[in-house]
Write an enzyme that holds these catalytic residues in place. Structure first.
Site, mmCIF file in Angstrom:
data_model
loop_
_atom_site.group_PDB
_atom_site.id
_atom_site.type_symbol
_atom_site.label_atom_id
_atom_site.label_comp_id
_atom_site.label_asym_id
_atom_site.label_seq_id
_atom_site.Cartn_x
_atom_site.Cartn_y
_atom_site.Cartn_z
ATOM 1 N N CYS A 2 83.901 58.294 12.058
ATOM 2 C CA CYS A 2 84.327 58.065 13.440
ATOM 3 C C CYS A 2 83.662 57.081 14.155
ATOM 4 O O CYS A 2 82.197 57.146 14.216
ATOM 5 C CB CYS A 2 84.698 59.413 14.159
ATOM 6 S SG CYS A 2 85.934 60.581 13.601
ATOM 7 N N ARG A 27 82.295 51.879 8.697
ATOM 8 C CA ARG A 27 82.016 53.074 8.569
ATOM 9 C C ARG A 27 82.886 54.080 7.785
ATOM 10 O O ARG A 27 82.484 55.162 7.480
ATOM 11 C CB ARG A 27 81.627 53.910 10.125
ATOM 12 C CG ARG A 27 80.779 53.184 10.758
ATOM 13 C CD ARG A 27 80.760 53.346 12.349
ATOM 14 N NE ARG A 27 80.644 54.782 12.636
ATOM 15 C CZ ARG A 27 79.307 55.146 13.076
ATOM 16 N NH1 ARG A 27 78.196 54.566 13.095
ATOM 17 N NH2 ARG A 27 79.136 56.464 13.431
ATOM 18 N N TRP A 77 88.053 59.331 11.530
ATOM 19 C CA TRP A 77 88.009 59.805 10.287
ATOM 20 C C TRP A 77 88.295 61.203 10.201
ATOM 21 O O TRP A 77 87.604 62.014 10.684
ATOM 22 C CB TRP A 77 86.541 59.526 9.434
ATOM 23 C CG TRP A 77 86.567 59.863 8.031
ATOM 24 C CD1 TRP A 77 86.720 59.127 7.018
ATOM 25 C CD2 TRP A 77 85.965 61.116 7.564
ATOM 26 N NE1 TRP A 77 86.684 59.691 5.831
ATOM 27 C CE2 TRP A 77 86.179 61.022 6.054
ATOM 28 C CE3 TRP A 77 85.440 62.400 8.011
ATOM 29 C CZ2 TRP A 77 85.636 61.946 5.215
ATOM 30 C CZ3 TRP A 77 85.127 63.293 7.184
ATOM 31 C CH2 TRP A 77 85.230 63.184 5.486
ATOM 32 N N ASN A 101 82.951 61.827 18.506
ATOM 33 C CA ASN A 101 82.643 61.916 17.158
ATOM 34 C C ASN A 101 81.896 63.265 16.857
ATOM 35 O O ASN A 101 81.360 63.939 17.710
ATOM 36 C CB ASN A 101 81.432 60.875 16.884
ATOM 37 C CG ASN A 101 81.876 59.291 16.674
ATOM 38 O OD1 ASN A 101 83.269 59.399 16.829
ATOM 39 N ND2 ASN A 101 81.006 58.582 16.642
ATOM 40 N N GLY A 102 82.091 63.941 15.676
ATOM 41 C CA GLY A 102 81.428 65.200 15.383
ATOM 42 C C GLY A 102 82.487 66.191 15.392
ATOM 43 O O GLY A 102 83.475 65.947 15.627
ATOM 44 N N GLU A 485 74.350 58.416 -10.904
ATOM 45 C CA GLU A 485 74.471 57.284 -10.163
ATOM 46 C C GLU A 485 75.574 56.437 -10.601
ATOM 47 O O GLU A 485 76.463 55.824 -9.541
ATOM 48 C CB GLU A 485 73.393 56.527 -9.624
ATOM 49 C CG GLU A 485 73.213 55.252 -8.650
ATOM 50 C CD GLU A 485 73.934 55.733 -7.189
ATOM 51 O OE1 GLU A 485 74.110 56.763 -6.941
ATOM 52 O OE2 GLU A 485 74.407 54.800 -6.435
ATOM 53 N N LYS A 489 79.002 55.651 -8.919
ATOM 54 C CA LYS A 489 79.753 54.182 -8.435
ATOM 55 C C LYS A 489 81.097 54.198 -9.089
ATOM 56 O O LYS A 489 82.089 53.716 -8.389
ATOM 57 C CB LYS A 489 78.937 53.140 -9.094
ATOM 58 C CG LYS A 489 77.398 52.994 -8.391
ATOM 59 C CD LYS A 489 77.595 52.576 -6.897
ATOM 60 C CE LYS A 489 77.886 53.454 -6.054
ATOM 61 N NZ LYS A 489 76.660 54.047 -5.474
ATOM 62 N N GLU A 492 83.645 56.180 -6.993
ATOM 63 C CA GLU A 492 83.700 55.654 -5.723
ATOM 64 C C GLU A 492 84.983 54.613 -5.797
ATOM 65 O O GLU A 492 85.636 54.331 -5.032
ATOM 66 C CB GLU A 492 82.621 55.324 -5.073
ATOM 67 C CG GLU A 492 81.688 56.597 -4.597
ATOM 68 C CD GLU A 492 80.394 55.892 -3.899
ATOM 69 O OE1 GLU A 492 80.018 56.573 -3.020
ATOM 70 O OE2 GLU A 492 79.634 55.123 -4.529
ATOM 71 N N HIS A 508 74.871 71.157 -25.307
ATOM 72 C CA HIS A 508 74.945 72.364 -24.621
ATOM 73 C C HIS A 508 76.164 72.567 -23.944
ATOM 74 O O HIS A 508 76.353 73.691 -23.166
ATOM 75 C CB HIS A 508 73.835 72.648 -23.564
ATOM 76 C CG HIS A 508 72.385 72.644 -24.562
ATOM 77 N ND1 HIS A 508 72.154 73.394 -25.243
ATOM 78 C CD2 HIS A 508 71.672 71.390 -24.519
ATOM 79 C CE1 HIS A 508 70.852 73.263 -25.706
ATOM 80 N NE2 HIS A 508 70.381 71.944 -25.199
ATOM 81 N N LYS A 607 81.217 55.426 5.495
ATOM 82 C CA LYS A 607 79.978 54.998 5.153
ATOM 83 C C LYS A 607 78.827 55.827 5.782
ATOM 84 O O LYS A 607 77.829 55.931 5.164
ATOM 85 C CB LYS A 607 79.891 53.460 5.724
ATOM 86 C CG LYS A 607 78.603 52.861 5.357
ATOM 87 C CD LYS A 607 78.463 52.499 3.902
ATOM 88 C CE LYS A 607 76.991 51.781 3.571
ATOM 89 N NZ LYS A 607 76.729 51.966 2.220
#
Ligand code: F1P
Length: 612
Positions: A2, A27, A77, A101-102, A485, A489, A492, A508, A607
């Site tokens: 947000c 964001r 968001w 926000n929050g 990582e 990527k 995403e 395993h 973001k």
């Protein structure tokens, strides 16, 4: 996540609010909205699902309605309630409008309370209770907006920030900052609130960073701030020269590609003033900080997402290079377990934004624990994390817009390795190590450039992945977190299910996943673990896996067709994590592109993650 903009001015603010929203888009959000007090003191509000351009288009059809000097705008968001127009902000209660926000944690009980006073709710959000609560309190006990917000604030629990306007009093804008970042932009004949400095670049480059518990009232010519004890206080104005315009992609179609290609320069920026006389040295460290580093016997790293993966790489470095034992925690887990603090432990937080809510909670919680100090490795100088940590190392990667981290990942690793070199110098551990790190760092931007030259070849691999639903990445040692990582990527940017495994761990359990259709991407630098890795490759080959080996050496497997060996240029051993992630970023980018995905704004992601 947000984003908030609230402006009060002596001119019409519609365009300023909309350009603020555009600058907050990076964001991540799913709907947006605007509310302006018009020249007849009426609230005019419009909300839309989807991109800001959808909202803009709707507004331009009736632009003359949205003329006024006081207003709010928001990118949402979704947390409480799905992304719909009614759940988008601002939320209204007659003449009151709120953006937020929050999370308001006690919103259910407040909703229940307000319903007994006949308040009707038009959304599923926690935000709407703020609007009605302010309205209810003002109706009951009167007072100006700032007086009412001060009385209401103790009734709201959670980590949040909110900006409020009152059409009955259009000459003021009021905000509350309760743990979620909020800044004041100080302009000429206009002032503003925002969750991000970028949102206000058309108005000013002078900012006040509000602190946890602050409540503020701004008019077009005046700013007042009260701290958490209700005391009227002064907070310094900080002048910032933000040169990079985040809305410019230049020759690139996506920020993601631009940022991948910016890595050589970003790394140079991280190393600027830190490479001197054959040493890597953090000259910004004070004597006090250096003493702390000398006394450090244990490292505790805390981070989220890609920052967590870079922390994982550094664990190998801390242990192998300077003999410091090291734990790595995901921030949201660190907060809710009883962490045993080792004697002489240094607590390191890694975060691109420095506003990630889980990180800030971990930092605040750690203040009651017996760490020597908190050290932040961050890309955002005035972030809450940077301001609230004892020691700061900035990565200087420049603003990163694409949700998927690339240049901030490699610059975090560069900063971590610089810190390790600095510690080895302070502790007089090993002169040869110093020299090795110095030479590797000095040439690293060039090594990354060499990796980037592989882009056309990596693009040509993409057709292999057009029907792929799953992928496995493997590595050993420092390349194990790079495998994780790489998988992140790919998830995403392409929505392909991908996992990163320690190469020795496949047998395993996860080896059961391998068949002729499963791509296994192997990170195989020419180091002491290569022989062991070759045995792991044999295990995959014996199960007919589809193998892609990224290696410096040409690893030749005769009579095996389901294999591609992508030869990478030479890289110094110590910098393989920074170099080997680059072809993986490119692979993820091109696969996402091929699948027609908006790689800068993957679905469901933000973001800056400002909720826990
Ligand atoms: C952590 C993070 C990023 C990721 C995305 C969401 O952010 O998980 O690594 O790329 O942007 O947030 P930060 O704490 O490093 O800002």
């Amino acid at each position: 996540m947000c984003g908030i903009v609230g402006i009060i001015s002596q001119r019409n603010i519609l365009d300023l609010l909309l350009s603020g929203l555009n600058r907050l888009e990076y964001r991540g959000y799913d709907s947006s909205g605007i509310a302006i007090i018009d020249n007849n003191n009426q609230l005019k509000c419009l909300k839309k699902v989807g991109k800001v351009k959808v909202l803009k288009k709707a507004i331009f059809k009736k632009k003359s309605i949205f003329l006024g000097n006081t207003g709010l705008a928001h990118t949402r968001w979704a947390t409480h309630g799905s992304p719909t127009e009614s759940n988008a902000h601002p939320h209204l209660s007659e003449h009151i409008a709120v953006v937020h926000n929050g999370i308001i944690e006690n919103h259910e009980s407040l909703r229940h309370h307000l319903r007994t006073y006949q308040y009707q709710f038009n959304s599923d959000t926690d935000t709407e209770v703020i609007a009605h609560l302010i309205h209810w309190e003002q109706k009951r006990n009167g007072g100006t907006l700032i007086e009412v917000v001060k009385r209401v604030s103790p009734m709201l629990f959670g980590i949040y920030s909110a900006v409020i306007i009152d059409a009955n009093n259009p000459t003021a804008l009021v905000a509350e900052c309760s743990g979620s970042p909020l800044i004041i932009g100080c302009g000429i004949n206009e002032n503003a609130f925002a969750s991000d400095q970028l949102a206000l670049l058309d108005i000013t480059n002078k900012f006040i960073f509000l602190k946890n518990g602050d409540i503020s009232e701004i008019t077009s010519s005046n700013i007042q701030i009260w701290n958490k004890y209700g005391k009227l206080i002064h907070r310094d104005i900080v002048k910032k020269n933000i040169v990079l315009d985040p809305n410019k992609k230049g020759e690139f179609r996506y920020f993601l590609k631009k940022e991948i290609f910016e890595q050589p320069q970003a790394i140079k920026n991280t190393l600027k003033n830190r490479l001197k006389n054959n040493y890597v040295y953090l000259s910004e460290m004070s004597d006090k900080s250096n003493k702390i580093l000398i006394n450090t016997k244990h490292i505790q790293l805390v981070a989220c997402g890609s920052s967590y993966n870079s922390a994982m790489v550094s664990r190998y470095w801390f242990e192998n290079l300077v003999g410091l034992s090291c734990n790595v925690d995901i921030a949201s887990e660190f907060c809710y377990r009883n962490v045993v603090v080792h004697p002489n432990s240094l607590l390191i937080f890694l975060s691109q934004s420095g506003e990630t809510a889980d990180i800030l909670s971990a930092l605040r919680l750690s203040k009651n624990l017996s760490y020597l100090s908190s050290l932040a490795i961050c890309n955002t100088p005035e972030s809450t994390l940077s301001r609230e940590s004892d020691i700061n190392i900035l990565t200087y990667a420049g603003i990163e817009i694409s949700v998927a981290s690339t240049k901030t990942f490699t610059t975090q690793l560069t900063a971590l390795l610089s810190l390790i070199a600095h510690i080895s110098l302070l502790k007089k551990i090993n002169k040869k190590l110093q020299l090795d790190i110095f030479h590797a760092m000095q040439i690293l931007p060039y090594r990354i450039e060499q990796m980037l030259l592989l882009a056309p070849y990596i693009k040509s691999l993409v057709k292999d992945f057009s029907n792929t639903n799953n992928a496995i990445f493997i590595g050993r040692g420092e390349l194990y977190p790079i495998a994780i990582e790489s998988a992140l990527k790919l998830k995403e940017t392409s929505y392909i299910h991908a996992e990163g495994y320690a190469a020795g761990e496949l047998k395993h359990g996860s080896l059961a996943l391998i068949d002729i259709n499963m791509p296994v991407i192997i990170l195989a630098p020419n180091n002491s673990l290569l022989k062991k890795l070759l045995s792991n490759i044999e295990e995959i080959r014996a199960r007919s896996g589809k193998i892609y080996i990224f290696s410096e050496k040409n690893i030749f497997f005769s009579n095996y067709v389901n294999i591609k060996n992508i030869q990478l240029p030479f890289v110094e051993n110590i910098s393989t994590p920074m170099a080997y992630i680059v072809p993986m970023q490119l692979l993820a980018y091109y696969i996402g592109l091929e699948k027609n995905i908006d790689v800068d704004h993957p679905r469901n992601l933000a973001k800056t993650v400002t909720v826990e």
